[in-house]
Design a protein around this motif. Structure first.
Motif, PDB file in Angstrom:
ATOM      1  N   HIS A 253       6.908  11.482 -10.260  1.00  0.00           N
ATOM      2  CA  HIS A 253       8.284  11.126 -10.640  1.00  0.00           C
ATOM      3  C   HIS A 253       8.941  10.302  -9.551  1.00  0.00           C
ATOM      4  O   HIS A 253       9.714   9.386  -9.823  1.00  0.00           O
ATOM      5  CB  HIS A 253       9.135  12.386 -10.860  1.00  0.00           C
ATOM      6  N   ALA A 254       8.631  10.657  -8.288  1.00  0.00           N
ATOM      7  CA  ALA A 254       9.240   9.925  -7.166  1.00  0.00           C
ATOM      8  C   ALA A 254       8.769   8.462  -7.191  1.00  0.00           C
ATOM      9  O   ALA A 254       9.569   7.547  -6.963  1.00  0.00           O
ATOM     10  CB  ALA A 254       8.884  10.602  -5.849  1.00  0.00           C
ATOM     11  N   SER A 259      10.244   3.014  -8.309  1.00  0.00           N
ATOM     12  CA  SER A 259       9.947   1.699  -8.887  1.00  0.00           C
ATOM     13  C   SER A 259      11.016   1.314  -9.919  1.00  0.00           C
ATOM     14  O   SER A 259      10.877   0.317 -10.638  1.00  0.00           O
ATOM     15  CB  SER A 259       8.543   1.672  -9.499  1.00  0.00           C
ATOM     16  N   GLY A 260      12.075   2.113  -9.989  1.00  0.00           N
ATOM     17  CA  GLY A 260      13.246   1.786 -10.824  1.00  0.00           C
ATOM     18  C   GLY A 260      12.929   1.854 -12.308  1.00  0.00           C
ATOM     19  O   GLY A 260      13.544   1.176 -13.114  1.00  0.00           O
ATOM     20  N   TYR A 261      11.982   2.698 -12.712  1.00  0.00           N
ATOM     21  CA  TYR A 261      11.553   2.794 -14.117  1.00  0.00           C
ATOM     22  C   TYR A 261      11.285   1.401 -14.680  1.00  0.00           C
ATOM     23  O   TYR A 261      11.602   1.100 -15.822  1.00  0.00           O
ATOM     24  CB  TYR A 261      12.600   3.538 -14.967  1.00  0.00           C
ATOM     25  N   SER A 262      10.726   0.535 -13.813  1.00  0.00           N
ATOM     26  CA  SER A 262      10.423  -0.827 -14.254  1.00  0.00           C
ATOM     27  C   SER A 262       9.053  -0.818 -14.947  1.00  0.00           C
ATOM     28  O   SER A 262       8.465   0.233 -15.159  1.00  0.00           O
ATOM     29  CB  SER A 262      10.358  -1.741 -13.033  1.00  0.00           C
ATOM     30  N   ASP A 263       8.559  -2.013 -15.228  1.00  0.00           N
ATOM     31  CA  ASP A 263       7.262  -2.108 -15.885  1.00  0.00           C
ATOM     32  C   ASP A 263       6.103  -1.870 -14.906  1.00  0.00           C
ATOM     33  O   ASP A 263       4.944  -1.786 -15.300  1.00  0.00           O
ATOM     34  CB  ASP A 263       7.137  -3.501 -16.514  1.00  0.00           C
ATOM     35  N   LEU A 264       6.453  -1.728 -13.616  1.00  0.00           N
ATOM     36  CA  LEU A 264       5.425  -1.604 -12.572  1.00  0.00           C
ATOM     37  C   LEU A 264       4.521  -0.397 -12.818  1.00  0.00           C
ATOM     38  O   LEU A 264       3.290  -0.503 -12.801  1.00  0.00           O
ATOM     39  CB  LEU A 264       6.151  -1.473 -11.226  1.00  0.00           C
ATOM     40  N   LYS A 316      11.433   4.626  -0.104  1.00  0.00           N
ATOM     41  CA  LYS A 316      12.084   4.799  -1.416  1.00  0.00           C
ATOM     42  C   LYS A 316      11.497   6.005  -2.160  1.00  0.00           C
ATOM     43  O   LYS A 316      12.214   6.740  -2.838  1.00  0.00           O
ATOM     44  CB  LYS A 316      11.879   3.534  -2.260  1.00  0.00           C
ATOM     45  N   ILE A 317      10.189   6.160  -2.026  1.00  0.00           N
ATOM     46  CA  ILE A 317       9.527   7.284  -2.709  1.00  0.00           C
ATOM     47  C   ILE A 317       9.991   8.602  -2.086  1.00  0.00           C
ATOM     48  O   ILE A 317      10.334   9.563  -2.793  1.00  0.00           O
ATOM     49  CB  ILE A 317       7.988   7.143  -2.615  1.00  0.00           C
ATOM     50  N   LEU A 318      10.059   8.640  -0.763  1.00  0.00           N
ATOM     51  CA  LEU A 318      10.477   9.866  -0.073  1.00  0.00           C
ATOM     52  C   LEU A 318      11.925  10.194  -0.412  1.00  0.00           C
ATOM     53  O   LEU A 318      12.281  11.357  -0.616  1.00  0.00           O
ATOM     54  CB  LEU A 318      10.274   9.718   1.441  1.00  0.00           C
ATOM     55  N   SER A 359       2.585   7.587   2.821  1.00  0.00           N
ATOM     56  CA  SER A 359       2.289   6.336   3.564  1.00  0.00           C
ATOM     57  C   SER A 359       0.830   5.948   3.400  1.00  0.00           C
ATOM     58  O   SER A 359       0.487   4.774   3.256  1.00  0.00           O
ATOM     59  CB  SER A 359       2.569   6.495   5.062  1.00  0.00           C
ATOM     60  N   CYS A 360      -0.022   6.950   3.413  1.00  0.00           N
ATOM     61  CA  CYS A 360      -1.464   6.713   3.301  1.00  0.00           C
ATOM     62  C   CYS A 360      -1.845   6.105   1.933  1.00  0.00           C
ATOM     63  O   CYS A 360      -2.844   5.425   1.815  1.00  0.00           O
ATOM     64  CB  CYS A 360      -2.078   8.075   3.539  1.00  0.00           C
TER      65      CYS A 360
END
Ligand SMILES: NC(=O)c1ccc[n+]([C@@H]2O[C@H](COP(=O)([O-])OP(=O)(O)OC[C@H]3O[C@@H](n4cnc5c(N)ncnc54)[C@H](O)[C@@H]3O)[C@@H](O)[C@H]2O)c1
Length: 365
Positions: A253-254, A259-264, A316-318, A359-360
């Motif tokens: 979810h993070a 990724s801003g719920y984008s198409d990514l 951003k994920i953290l 990070s890894c």
């Protein structure tokens, strides 16, 4: 054709799985009520992909039919669409208690389910899931709801359907990326509970790609049975049992949020990375074998699911992790794998460990 029973006492229901099972819809609706209007809620893509199947089934429904076609996509799980839908139902059914039939993916199922749970304080609901994700996950277990701009799935209810019809024929019009989206959840079930299914997935990538009818029917059945078994023990998600279904979802979810719920990354793609990150945490804690983590990574990548993060920053994920409901009161709770087929809930994974693992997984370009 297979049947899985969700045994919830008075709220028990069957999930019927197989090619052509949507043909049972007219009889199911009339068994629920001879005269009630059947309000069919679907979306534009389902109509264009599976219009033929739908047309012939809806024609056979003897009850009056009201069709509501939503715009495809998560935006339809909104307060505005909910309000517009209940208003349409109120004016089209003129005081009669309708049966709601949700024909679509998780978006249609969640929205229509929430409509069914609240319209006239609850009317019967039939779920006809048309994406793989909806067949193995969202149509089962009664979680229904909508999003607010503040948060996803924040308004909702537990409301069980009367029947679920999972028809394999719908899968043939799904784009491959949507199949992969659902396959990530299938892999999740295998890691949680079924080493046999995991092995079968590893050995049958070709059958998955070609959407072999019998094979897909068996997979959907196995996943439905696993979810049903968990939901039966913890219908309202308040006993720390249903939480295992969140394996891969905390960091997943993070990634999705970052990724801003984008198409990514779609949901399944994010969960794919989330399952691997949870696997890496478990490996570092000494509870999961390297060999099993490598098997998991190979299976996900054979299924064309992402195994590393591109174009999203670790920070951003953290940051997104902080808003996860499993990180309440400063505690970091993770569902971690112990082996293929077994997971456990681990409290207080150190923030340093989470930072290092995230990070890894960032792919250096
Ligand atoms: N209630 C739950 O327990 C639960 C569990 C998991 C996910 N969800 C929710 O489910 C939603 C995601 O579900 P989804 O992945 O099915 O997404 P979706 O409903 O958006 O469907 C994905 C895409 O496939 C299209 N589609 C659907 N059926 C089709 C068909 N047969 N042929 C061609 N195109 C078709 C849709 O129009 C959409 O564009 C999210 O909102 C998520 O929060 C709910």
């Amino acid at each position: 054709m297979k049947t899985v029973k969700v045994d919830l006492g008075k709220r028990a229901y069957d999930i019927i799985i197989g090619a052509g099972v949507v043909g049972k819809l007219p009889r199911i609706v009339s068994e629920i009520s001879k005269n009630a209007p059947a309000v069919v809620i679907t979306d534009r893509n389902v109509i264009s992909g599976s219009g033929k199947i739908l047309g012939s089934v809806l024609k056979k429904i003897k009850n009056p039919v009201v069709k509501i076609v939503l715009e495809p996509g998560e935006r339809s799980k909104s307060f505005n669409v909910f309000a517009a839908t209940v208003k349409k139902i109120a004016s089209a059914t003129r005081g009669h208690k309708p049966v709601i039939v949700a024909i679509g993916g998780g978006v249609v199922g969640d929205l229509a389910g929430f409509v069914a749970s609240s319209y006239r304080r609850g009317v019967p609901l039939v779920q006809v899931p048309t994406t793989l994700l909806a067949q193995v996950d969202s149509s089962i277990g009664g979680k229904v709801g909508i999003d607010l701009t503040e948060a996803k799935n924040i308004v909702g209810a537990f409301y069980q359907p009367r029947k679920v019809l999972s028809d394999m024929d719908f899968l043939s019009s799904l784009p491959p990326r949507q199949i992969n989206n659902g396959m990530a959840e299938v892999v999740k079930y295998a890691v949680i509970k079924s080493p046999e299914m995991f092995l079968s997935l590893e050995r049958n990538i070709g059958k998955i790609r070609s959407l072999d009818g019998k094979f897909m029917e068996n997979i959907v059945t196995e996943c439905a049975a696993i979810k049903a078994g968990i939901v039966e023990k913890d219908e309202l998600d308040d006993m720390d049992i249903r939480i295992v279904l969140n394996y891969g979802h905390t960091l997943g979810h993070a990634v999705e949020t970052a990724s801003g719920y984008s198409d990514l990354y779609n949901h399944g793609e994010s969960v794919s990375i989330g399952m691997l990150m949870a696997g890496e945490i478990a490996l570092r804690m000494g509870i999961f074998a390297k060999r099993d983590l490598m098997r998991l990574e190979k299976l996900l990548s054979d299924l064309d699911l992402p195994v590393r993060i591109k174009k999203v920053k670790a920070a951003k994920i953290l940051d997104a992790c902080k808003y996860d409901k499993k990180f309440t009161s400063g505690k970091t709770r993770f569902v971690l794998p112990c082996s293929i087929g077994k997971v456990k809930v681990v409290e207080n994974v150190s923030p340093g460990m989470i930072r290092s693992v995230v990070s890894c997984f960032i792919k250096k370009s």
